[in-house]
Design a protein around this motif. Structure first.
Motif, PDB file in Angstrom:
ATOM      1  N   VAL A  38       5.760  -7.213 -14.930  1.00 48.67           N
ATOM      2  CA  VAL A  38       5.426  -5.806 -14.705  1.00 48.67           C
ATOM      3  C   VAL A  38       6.312  -5.335 -13.556  1.00 48.67           C
ATOM      4  O   VAL A  38       6.301  -5.908 -12.475  1.00 48.67           O
ATOM      5  CB  VAL A  38       3.933  -5.641 -14.353  1.00 48.67           C
ATOM      6  CG1 VAL A  38       3.628  -4.187 -14.032  1.00 48.67           C
ATOM      7  CG2 VAL A  38       3.043  -6.172 -15.465  1.00 48.67           C
ATOM      8  N   ASN A  39       7.107  -4.287 -13.821  1.00 41.39           N
ATOM      9  CA  ASN A  39       8.119  -3.880 -12.862  1.00 41.39           C
ATOM     10  C   ASN A  39       8.103  -2.362 -12.671  1.00 41.39           C
ATOM     11  O   ASN A  39       8.212  -1.642 -13.654  1.00 41.39           O
ATOM     12  CB  ASN A  39       9.488  -4.331 -13.362  1.00 41.39           C
ATOM     13  CG  ASN A  39      10.462  -4.618 -12.254  1.00 41.39           C
ATOM     14  OD1 ASN A  39      10.162  -4.427 -11.084  1.00 41.39           O
ATOM     15  ND2 ASN A  39      11.636  -5.083 -12.627  1.00 41.39           N
ATOM     16  N   PRO A  40       7.969  -1.863 -11.433  1.00 41.57           N
ATOM     17  CA  PRO A  40       7.754  -2.617 -10.203  1.00 41.57           C
ATOM     18  C   PRO A  40       6.361  -3.250 -10.195  1.00 41.57           C
ATOM     19  O   PRO A  40       5.536  -2.946 -11.052  1.00 41.57           O
ATOM     20  CB  PRO A  40       7.892  -1.556  -9.110  1.00 41.57           C
ATOM     21  CG  PRO A  40       7.535  -0.275  -9.776  1.00 41.57           C
ATOM     22  CD  PRO A  40       7.978  -0.412 -11.209  1.00 41.57           C
ATOM     23  N   LYS A  41       6.122  -4.107  -9.207  1.00 39.72           N
ATOM     24  CA  LYS A  41       4.815  -4.751  -9.112  1.00 39.72           C
ATOM     25  C   LYS A  41       3.748  -3.673  -8.934  1.00 39.72           C
ATOM     26  O   LYS A  41       3.975  -2.685  -8.230  1.00 39.72           O
ATOM     27  CB  LYS A  41       4.781  -5.720  -7.935  1.00 39.72           C
ATOM     28  CG  LYS A  41       5.682  -6.921  -8.130  1.00 39.72           C
ATOM     29  CD  LYS A  41       5.637  -7.834  -6.931  1.00 39.72           C
ATOM     30  CE  LYS A  41       6.623  -8.978  -7.123  1.00 39.72           C
ATOM     31  NZ  LYS A  41       6.652  -9.863  -5.941  1.00 39.72           N
ATOM     32  N   PRO A  42       2.597  -3.855  -9.565  1.00 37.19           N
ATOM     33  CA  PRO A  42       1.571  -2.804  -9.461  1.00 37.19           C
ATOM     34  C   PRO A  42       0.980  -2.687  -8.064  1.00 37.19           C
ATOM     35  O   PRO A  42       0.881  -3.670  -7.337  1.00 37.19           O
ATOM     36  CB  PRO A  42       0.490  -3.256 -10.454  1.00 37.19           C
ATOM     37  CG  PRO A  42       0.822  -4.629 -10.866  1.00 37.19           C
ATOM     38  CD  PRO A  42       2.206  -4.950 -10.425  1.00 37.19           C
ATOM     39  N   ARG A  43       0.614  -1.483  -7.725  1.00 43.75           N
ATOM     40  CA  ARG A  43      -0.189  -1.281  -6.525  1.00 43.75           C
ATOM     41  C   ARG A  43      -1.606  -1.751  -6.874  1.00 43.75           C
ATOM     42  O   ARG A  43      -2.020  -1.683  -8.025  1.00 43.75           O
ATOM     43  CB  ARG A  43      -0.197   0.177  -6.120  1.00 43.75           C
ATOM     44  CG  ARG A  43       1.195   0.669  -5.748  1.00 43.75           C
ATOM     45  CD  ARG A  43       1.114   1.859  -4.821  1.00 43.75           C
ATOM     46  NE  ARG A  43       2.413   2.446  -4.615  1.00 43.75           N
ATOM     47  CZ  ARG A  43       3.280   2.073  -3.685  1.00 43.75           C
ATOM     48  NH1 ARG A  43       2.976   1.088  -2.880  1.00 43.75           N
ATOM     49  NH2 ARG A  43       4.437   2.687  -3.552  1.00 43.75           N
ATOM     50  N   PRO A  79       0.831  -1.210   0.000  1.00 48.71           N
ATOM     51  CA  PRO A  79       0.000   0.000   0.000  1.00 48.71           C
ATOM     52  C   PRO A  79       0.862   1.255   0.000  1.00 48.71           C
ATOM     53  O   PRO A  79       2.038   1.203   0.360  1.00 48.71           O
ATOM     54  CB  PRO A  79      -0.790  -0.129   1.304  1.00 48.71           C
ATOM     55  CG  PRO A  79       0.125  -0.911   2.192  1.00 48.71           C
ATOM     56  CD  PRO A  79       0.871  -1.871   1.292  1.00 48.71           C
ATOM     57  N   GLU A  80       0.266   2.361  -0.403  1.00 45.67           N
ATOM     58  CA  GLU A  80       0.954   3.641  -0.285  1.00 45.67           C
ATOM     59  C   GLU A  80       1.243   3.894   1.191  1.00 45.67           C
ATOM     60  O   GLU A  80       0.415   3.540   2.024  1.00 45.67           O
ATOM     61  CB  GLU A  80       0.088   4.778  -0.830  1.00 45.67           C
ATOM     62  CG  GLU A  80      -0.166   4.716  -2.315  1.00 45.67           C
ATOM     63  CD  GLU A  80       0.999   5.213  -3.153  1.00 45.67           C
ATOM     64  OE1 GLU A  80       1.996   5.687  -2.567  1.00 45.67           O
ATOM     65  OE2 GLU A  80       0.921   5.119  -4.367  1.00 45.67           O
ATOM     66  N   PRO A  81       2.327   4.470   1.606  1.00 42.50           N
ATOM     67  CA  PRO A  81       3.471   4.916   0.824  1.00 42.50           C
ATOM     68  C   PRO A  81       4.591   3.878   0.780  1.00 42.50           C
ATOM     69  O   PRO A  81       5.697   4.192   0.362  1.00 42.50           O
ATOM     70  CB  PRO A  81       3.925   6.157   1.593  1.00 42.50           C
ATOM     71  CG  PRO A  81       3.664   5.803   3.021  1.00 42.50           C
ATOM     72  CD  PRO A  81       2.404   4.944   3.001  1.00 42.50           C
ATOM     73  N   LYS A  82       4.299   2.654   1.206  1.00 43.69           N
ATOM     74  CA  LYS A  82       5.319   1.596   1.210  1.00 43.69           C
ATOM     75  C   LYS A  82       5.904   1.438  -0.192  1.00 43.69           C
ATOM     76  O   LYS A  82       5.162   1.443  -1.185  1.00 43.69           O
ATOM     77  CB  LYS A  82       4.657   0.289   1.659  1.00 43.69           C
ATOM     78  CG  LYS A  82       5.563  -0.902   1.735  1.00 43.69           C
ATOM     79  CD  LYS A  82       4.766  -2.136   2.206  1.00 43.69           C
ATOM     80  CE  LYS A  82       5.634  -3.355   2.231  1.00 43.69           C
ATOM     81  NZ  LYS A  82       4.870  -4.541   2.674  1.00 43.69           N
ATOM     82  N   PRO A  83       7.218   1.291  -0.323  1.00 39.09           N
ATOM     83  CA  PRO A  83       7.809   1.106  -1.650  1.00 39.09           C
ATOM     84  C   PRO A  83       7.256  -0.145  -2.336  1.00 39.09           C
ATOM     85  O   PRO A  83       6.973  -1.147  -1.682  1.00 39.09           O
ATOM     86  CB  PRO A  83       9.304   0.939  -1.368  1.00 39.09           C
ATOM     87  CG  PRO A  83       9.512   1.527  -0.022  1.00 39.09           C
ATOM     88  CD  PRO A  83       8.228   1.324   0.732  1.00 39.09           C
ATOM     89  N   GLN A  84       7.088  -0.047  -3.627  1.00 42.18           N
ATOM     90  CA  GLN A  84       6.610  -1.200  -4.388  1.00 42.18           C
ATOM     91  C   GLN A  84       7.724  -2.228  -4.521  1.00 42.18           C
ATOM     92  O   GLN A  84       8.893  -1.883  -4.683  1.00 42.18           O
ATOM     93  CB  GLN A  84       6.164  -0.760  -5.790  1.00 42.18           C
ATOM     94  CG  GLN A  84       4.858   0.005  -5.780  1.00 42.18           C
ATOM     95  CD  GLN A  84       4.557   0.586  -7.135  1.00 42.18           C
ATOM     96  OE1 GLN A  84       4.989   1.687  -7.426  1.00 42.18           O
ATOM     97  NE2 GLN A  84       3.837  -0.157  -7.947  1.00 42.18           N
ATOM     98  N   ALA A  85       7.322  -3.479  -4.483  1.00 40.90           N
ATOM     99  CA  ALA A  85       8.287  -4.563  -4.674  1.00 40.90           C
ATOM    100  C   ALA A  85       8.768  -4.560  -6.122  1.00 40.90           C
ATOM    101  O   ALA A  85       8.025  -4.215  -7.038  1.00 40.90           O
ATOM    102  CB  ALA A  85       7.645  -5.896  -4.334  1.00 40.90           C
ATOM    103  N   VAL A  86      10.001  -4.955  -6.310  1.00 40.10           N
ATOM    104  CA  VAL A  86      10.594  -4.999  -7.646  1.00 40.10           C
ATOM    105  C   VAL A  86      10.754  -6.456  -8.073  1.00 40.10           C
ATOM    106  O   VAL A  86      11.128  -7.313  -7.284  1.00 40.10           O
ATOM    107  CB  VAL A  86      11.960  -4.272  -7.659  1.00 40.10           C
ATOM    108  CG1 VAL A  86      12.639  -4.400  -8.997  1.00 40.10           C
ATOM    109  CG2 VAL A  86      11.773  -2.811  -7.289  1.00 40.10           C
TER     110      VAL A  86
END
Length: 192
Positions: free
Chosen positions: A79-84, A43-50
């Motif tokens: 899909v990079n980074p993984k989608p929110r 979730p926002e604002p956590k960084p998206q996984a790559v």
């Protein structure tokens, strides 16, 4: 029978677990009422996984072999980074208005895990809705205006307070299963 599932669209265990449940329900000829509870892994604002090679190796060893043993197709998404997934969950509100909740959930999961589509994109989600005969303009407008943003945010926070360890987590008629069934045979026992 009411089945509640806590899930995230970018969780491979959720994809395969739901596919196994779908097969078991078909085999038993059971029609169920579904409720879906969001648990965003990024979730926002956590960084998206790559997406990376270590993740791909884990996926091949732990997910693909399991899925194949249950005759389920799954692909490693690039899909990079993984989608929110907040927008995908917000789309569920409109889908449910048209009694298309389960179809929408399955179509979004398929779009990511089979077709490698960016399910964080309004265009991709709107195409899914259109294919399910959900009014395209209404669906797109709800996502673009973030009509259900607050509702989704509150529900996501509520779900975070539930007593569960993993996604997916399944409930049958409000009773939480101790572990999520990884084999169709286990689901068939539970559904008896």
């Amino acid at each position: 029978m009411k089945i509640t599932i806590i899930l995230d669209f970018i969780c491979p265990y959720c994809f395969v677990g739901e596919k196994i449940l779908e097969k078991a329900l078909k085999e038993k000829n059971i029609t169920s009422e579904f409720k879906f509870l969001p648990y965003e892994l990024s979730p926002e604002p956590k960084p998206q996984a790559v997406v990376n090679e270590a993740g791909k190796a884990y996926f091949q060893k732990n997910i693909v072999e399991w899925a194949e043993s249950e005759n389920i197709l799954i692909n490693f998404p690039t899909v990079n980074p993984k989608p929110r997934t907040a927008l995908a969950f917000e789309g569920l509100y409109t889908a449910e208005k048209y009694n298309k909740g389960i179809e929408y959930i399955r179509a979004v999961l398929d779009a990511y895990w089979i077709s490698n589509k960016n399910i964080g994109s309004i265009e991709v989600l709107t195409e899914i809705a259109k294919n399910l005969n959900i009014p395209e303009n209404e669906f797109s407008e709800a996502l673009n205006s973030r009509k259900f943003k607050e509702e989704h945010y509150k529900l996501n926070l509520e779900v975070s307070d539930y007593d569960f360890d993993v996604v997916p987590t399944f409930y049958i008629d409000e009773v939480q299963l101790d572990n999520f069934p990884r084999r169709i045979e286990k689901w068939l026992e539970i559904l008896n």
